[in-house]
Write a protein that holds these residues in place. Structure first.
Motif, short mmCIF file in Angstrom:
data_model
loop_
_atom_site.label_atom_id
_atom_site.label_comp_id
_atom_site.label_asym_id
_atom_site.label_seq_id
_atom_site.Cartn_x
_atom_site.Cartn_y
_atom_site.Cartn_z
N SER A 188 0.61 30.00 23.23
CA SER A 188 1.18 29.75 21.90
C SER A 188 0.08 29.49 20.87
O SER A 188 0.21 29.86 19.71
CB SER A 188 2.15 28.57 21.95
OG SER A 188 1.48 27.35 22.18
N GLU A 189 -1.00 28.85 21.29
CA GLU A 189 -2.12 28.59 20.38
C GLU A 189 -2.90 29.87 20.09
O GLU A 189 -3.45 30.05 19.01
CB GLU A 189 -3.05 27.55 20.99
CG GLU A 189 -2.44 26.15 21.05
CD GLU A 189 -3.33 25.16 21.78
OE1 GLU A 189 -3.17 23.95 21.57
OE2 GLU A 189 -4.20 25.61 22.59
N ARG A 190 -2.93 30.76 21.06
CA ARG A 190 -3.65 32.02 20.89
C ARG A 190 -3.00 32.88 19.82
O ARG A 190 -3.67 33.56 19.04
CB ARG A 190 -3.66 32.77 22.23
CG ARG A 190 -4.30 34.15 22.20
CD ARG A 190 -4.07 34.84 23.53
NE ARG A 190 -4.58 36.19 23.54
CZ ARG A 190 -4.33 37.08 24.50
NH1 ARG A 190 -3.58 36.73 25.53
NH2 ARG A 190 -4.82 38.30 24.43
N SER A 203 0.18 32.28 17.12
CA SER A 203 1.28 31.46 16.61
C SER A 203 2.49 32.30 16.22
O SER A 203 3.59 31.79 16.04
CB SER A 203 0.81 30.64 15.40
OG SER A 203 0.35 31.50 14.36
N THR A 246 6.12 22.88 19.92
CA THR A 246 5.39 23.17 18.68
C THR A 246 6.19 24.25 17.95
O THR A 246 7.27 24.64 18.39
CB THR A 246 3.96 23.68 18.98
OG1 THR A 246 4.04 24.99 19.59
CG2 THR A 246 3.22 22.72 19.91
N SER A 269 -4.04 21.17 26.10
CA SER A 269 -4.81 22.18 25.38
C SER A 269 -6.19 22.34 25.98
O SER A 269 -6.71 23.45 26.12
CB SER A 269 -4.90 21.80 23.89
OG SER A 269 -5.61 22.78 23.17
#
Length: 333
Positions: free
Chosen positions: A37-39, A41, A72, A314
């Motif tokens: 998900s961070e890679r 958004s 998130t 993370s």
């Protein structure tokens, strides 16, 4: 929609984390999902725990239910509810009972409950897990990560699509025979009018049978699904991993890689006997894993603190996703 059409419309990537109990599957699955998900958004990622002993909510430090809730803006999480997960299978029994009643066989609610508990629909927790894999793998998420139950449960889950496929096939044949018998009996009295109206619950069984078939194909599709086996650098975990990888291969479920978790690396070069001994033992176990398995290996160092909360997950996710990206693109910066 037939099975092939449904599979073709599916666009999610599916990652299943499995392995021996207590090796850190949940934290690895949560960390991997968070890293995805961070890679990106813009991509919607869902992580689902199918382990009856849920700890996914603990990893994220929040309460979770069987319905996805936002962790998130782009990450969602859920924990399988075994009771609601079996609703589709309960409907199969109810469809059969409706046919029996339509044929003149009197069944009350207690009879229905005994029929459901008789083993017609096997699997308990695994049945619920299968339903959630079907539900969420086809729900439009870009990435779906499953935290599976310990090895024994996972092996039963892999067998379940075949077992259910046969069971539902038998159930459908029983249903058709009851329908034919009931209509023939009514035709003696009513003539052609016997074929008007009545109940037709065949869709319940056939739809579920197709749904199970879709899951079976998804689990075997290397373009869609990857299975990551988590282990610790200990002999018992390595032995159980060997059995699981062999069983996955037999079931034609693609194994993407191994994740060796909690590896003591002694980065501070501590000279105490314990640190020296643990570092040597884990180095030897990593060597044995490389020699024993023809699979890519991700190494996750032993963390100084408990992996809980988004910041800690993370940090852990960097080890899980960076090595995967390196394998996919060796020339990336």
């Amino acid at each position: 929609m037939n099975q092939s059409d449904e599979t073709e419309q599916h666009s999610s990537t599916i990652t299943l984390y499995g392995g021996k109990g207590g090796v850190g599957k949940t934290t690895c699955a949560a960390a991997h999902a968070l890293a995805l998900s961070e890679r990106s958004s813009d991509a919607r990622t869902l992580v689902v725990s199918t382990d009856p002993a849920h700890s996914l909510g603990d990893a994220f430090e929040r309460d979770l239910t069987g319905e996805p809730s936002a962790v998130t803006d782009s990450l969602f999480a859920a924990e399988v509810d075994p009771e609601s997960g079996q609703e589709a299978y309960q409907r199969v029994v109810e469809a059969l009972v409706a046919e029996f009643r339509d044929a003149g066989l009197r069944l009350d609610d207690d009879d229905l409950e005994r029929l459901f508990e008789s083993g017609l629909i096997p699997g308990g927790d695994e049945v619920a897990a299968l339903e959630y894999i079907a539900r969420y793998s086809l729900a439009g998420y870009d990435n779906v990560v499953f935290d599976t139950a310990p090895t024994g449960h996972t092996l039963r889950l892999l067998d379940l699509p075949e077992v259910l496929g046969e069971t539902l096939g038998v159930a459908g044949e029983v249903q058709r025979r009851v329908q034919r018998t009931a209509r023939a009996a009514r035709s003696i009295v009513l003539g052609p009018a016997a074929y008007w109206g009545g109940t037709d619950n065949s869709d319940e069984i056939e739809t579920l049978r197709e749904r199970v078939g879709v899951v079976r194909e998804l689990l075997r599709d290397p373009a869609t699904t990857q299975f990551r086996v988590v282990l610790t650098p200990e002999r018992m975990a390595i032995a159980e991993t060997d059995r699981l990888v062999s069983r996955l291969d037999t079931a034609s479920v693609p194994v993407d890689s191994l994740v060796v978790n909690r590896v003591f690396e002694n980065e501070d070069e501590c000279q105490c006997d314990r640190c020296q001994r643990d570092a040597r033992r884990h180095t030897q176990r990593l060597r044995e894993i490389d020699e024993q398995f023809d699979l890519d290996v991700s190494v996750v160092p032993l963390q100084e603190t408990e992996v809980q909360g988004l910041d800690a997950l993370s940090e852990l996710g960097r080890y899980l996703l960076s090595e995967q990206l390196d394998r996919e693109d060796p020339d990336r910066p």
